[in-house]
Design a protein around this motif. Structure first.
Motif, PDB file in Angstrom:
ATOM      1  N   LEU A  29       0.816  -1.213   0.000  1.00 36.05           N
ATOM      2  CA  LEU A  29       0.000   0.000   0.000  1.00 36.05           C
ATOM      3  C   LEU A  29       0.849   1.263   0.000  1.00 36.05           C
ATOM      4  O   LEU A  29       0.586   2.209  -0.753  1.00 36.05           O
TER       5      LEU A  29
ATOM      6  N   ASP B 169      -5.680  -0.095  -5.767  1.00 34.04           N
ATOM      7  CA  ASP B 169      -7.074   0.335  -5.810  1.00 34.04           C
ATOM      8  C   ASP B 169      -7.835  -0.404  -6.909  1.00 34.04           C
ATOM      9  O   ASP B 169      -8.977  -0.834  -6.707  1.00 34.04           O
TER      10      ASP B 169
ATOM     11  N   TYR C  27      -5.911  -1.271   2.773  1.00 38.53           N
ATOM     12  CA  TYR C  27      -6.422  -0.195   1.921  1.00 38.53           C
ATOM     13  C   TYR C  27      -7.930  -0.031   2.107  1.00 38.53           C
ATOM     14  O   TYR C  27      -8.437   1.092   2.196  1.00 38.53           O
TER      15      TYR C  27
END
Length: 510
Positions: A164, A226, A384
């Motif tokens: 991340l 993402d 995340y």
């Protein structure tokens, strides 16, 4: 004690003041740039910090200057130079660095943590690491299943690519490609870049991904992690069932833990009392025939018996400095199979298609592929999700579910035989992976967990076991109290015999 500062020196403070004054108006103008690269909170990383930090190579400003990672800088530069044309190398400052410096407010807006770098350093960091990431992604755009083996050369880097704190925002990758004129005239939306990112996700995702049409618009992803996250949570064959929150007057986790620890303490007190009773009896000269039953009780494998009864015995070697992994309350795979006759099957859908059908006594789970880097990918995906303010928590709930239901290598083997778990990890490694995952879904739980627990607790064998366990737990206090009183009486008798002697009772000479 002085508090730690985000700034490393007085020079950094001066740069900070100048930067705030210089870019104040620009920062206000870029309010539409979302923060996408978060630093992992210690509450999450404490259980396995190495899974959330790059081990070989850094991408982006968070870890770029770390000495143990900087040795790869020459490797980055060599790879970048080999991918650029000679005129691009000669004019790199003008066509890349100067334009990246103009984007300094945008770069800073993408990162959650304050960046203690000046504009020049930040531009070079993003340019070098962004170009190197694009070099790794090259070839993933039109990847076919038959080409997967050709991409294993990047396996050593792919682990760090999915961390991340190592993410490079897509908005910056687009600018780098535009500066180098890598996108064609008809590629206004950077479809080629998206195909490369999705190709990478397709190869390295532990779970199946949604189709491109499920993302609208497809270029809205913030960075590689993402994109993989949304492709996973949006892959679903059936409509999402609403998640239920914990309501009512049922016991909280803290109350349940307190009762469990109290039972453990009483069980341990009883065993200690039995040991002291045996020792006191030996001092008094009580015959071996009388002590034999007590010795048998003392020498019984109480650790195995306690595990069978669901009690965790205290261990003097336990290190209180290590955080304790918390899991959801759900029977293991082997317990569900042996005691409740539950069957398991894989589903072609995603994590939202996980379901338990009581009429069939069958639990349906998505296929998960676990390899060397899968734990790092899963951990950072969940981290995340936790950082996102608008997330549904579906991935954390799924990981918590798997962590609760897979306890041993036998559980992993059962899932492997049913096609639910695939990959190169051994059964022991799979069990260790899930047992090391701490619960992150909070009090929210999906309906599947409630249905399984309700079905399991209603089975005749389980109801009998719970009845016995309840009676055993209830008897600890009585047995502990009785043993304490007996121990006190023996102690008083021992004191009396030490002074006056008791040969007529125990055959001891005074």
């Amino acid at each position: 004690m002085s508090l730690r500062s985000i700034l490393s020196s007085s020079d950094s403070e001066e740069r900070w003041v100048n930067r705030i004054g210089q870019y104040f108006e620009k920062e206000v103008a870029i309010h539409n740039v979302p923060v996408s690269v978060f630093n992992v909170p210690k509450a999450i990383s404490a259980f396995k910090p190495q899974a959330y930090t790059p081990q070989v190579i850094a991408f982006g400003p968070y870890h770029h200057m770390q000495p143990e990672l900087y040795q790869m800088e020459k490797y980055k530069l060599a790879a970048i130079k080999s991918s650029l044309r000679p005129e691009q190398i000669l004019n790199f400052q003008e066509i890349m660095i100067d334009k990246m410096k103009e984007l300094e407010p945008v770069i800073r807006a993408c990162y959650h943590k304050y960046l203690d770098h000046d504009g020049d350093a930040l531009a070079w960091i993003v340019a070098i690491d962004g170009l190197f990431l694009l070099d790794i992604l090259r070839g993933y755009g039109q990847v076919k299943y038959s080409q997967r083996k050709n991409l294993t050369r990047d396996a050593v880097l792919c682990r760090d690519v999915m961390v991340l704190e190592n993410q490079i925002p897509v908005i910056l990758l687009k600018e780098i490609r535009k500066n180098l004129q890598l996108n064609s005239v008809h590629d206004a939306d950077d479809l080629e870049l998206f195909l490369m990112l999705r190709g990478f996700c397709q190869i390295h995702s532990p779970l199946k991904l949604a189709r491109m049409s499920n993302l609208s618009p497809y270029t809205s992803c913030l960075h590689l992690l993402d994109l993989m996250y949304h492709l996973i949570v949006n892959h679903q064959a059936t409509p999402t069932r609403p998640q239920e929150q914990v309501l009512g007057l049922e016991k909280t986790d803290g109350q349940a833990d307190e009762e469990k620890h109290q039972s453990e303490k009483e069980a341990n007190d009883l065993i200690l009392n039995v040991g002291e009773i045996v020792e006191m009896g030996m001092r008094l000269g009580i015959g071996k025939k009388v002590l034999k039953p007590i010795k048998v009780i003392q020498e019984m494998p109480w650790d195995k018996i306690s595990n069978l009864l669901g009690i965790e015995m205290a261990n003097e070697h336990d290190n209180d400095n290590h955080p304790i992994v918390e899991e959801i309350t759900i029977p293991s795979v082997s317990h569900l199979s042996k005691f409740a006759g539950v069957k398991f099957s894989h589903t072609i859908g995603g994590i939202g298609d996980m379901k338990f059908i009581q009429e069939e006594a069958t639990l349906y789970l998505p296929i998960i592929t676990l390899n060397a880097n899968s734990e790092v990918v899963l951990r950072n995906l969940v981290a995340y999700e936790v950082a996102l303010s608008d997330s549904t928590g579906k991935l954390a709930q799924y990981v918590d579910f798997m962590s609760g239901i897979v306890d041993t290598s036998e559980d992993a083997q059962s899932f492997r035989e049913k096609g639910i778990i695939k990959g190169d990890l051994t059964n022991e490694e799979i069990a260790d992976l899930f047992n090391g995952m701490n619960r992150l879904s909070g009090k929210a739980r999906n309906k599947t967990v409630d249905e399984i627990n309700e079905y399991y607790n209603k089975r005749p064998m389980v109801k009998g076991y719970n009845f016995i366990k309840k009676r055993v737990f209830a008897s600890w206090r009585i047995l502990t109290l009785f043993s304490t009183i007996l121990l006190l009486l023996l102690f008083l008798l021992n004191c009396f015999c030490e002074v006056y002697g008791c040969p007529q009772f125990f055959g001891r000479s005074s």
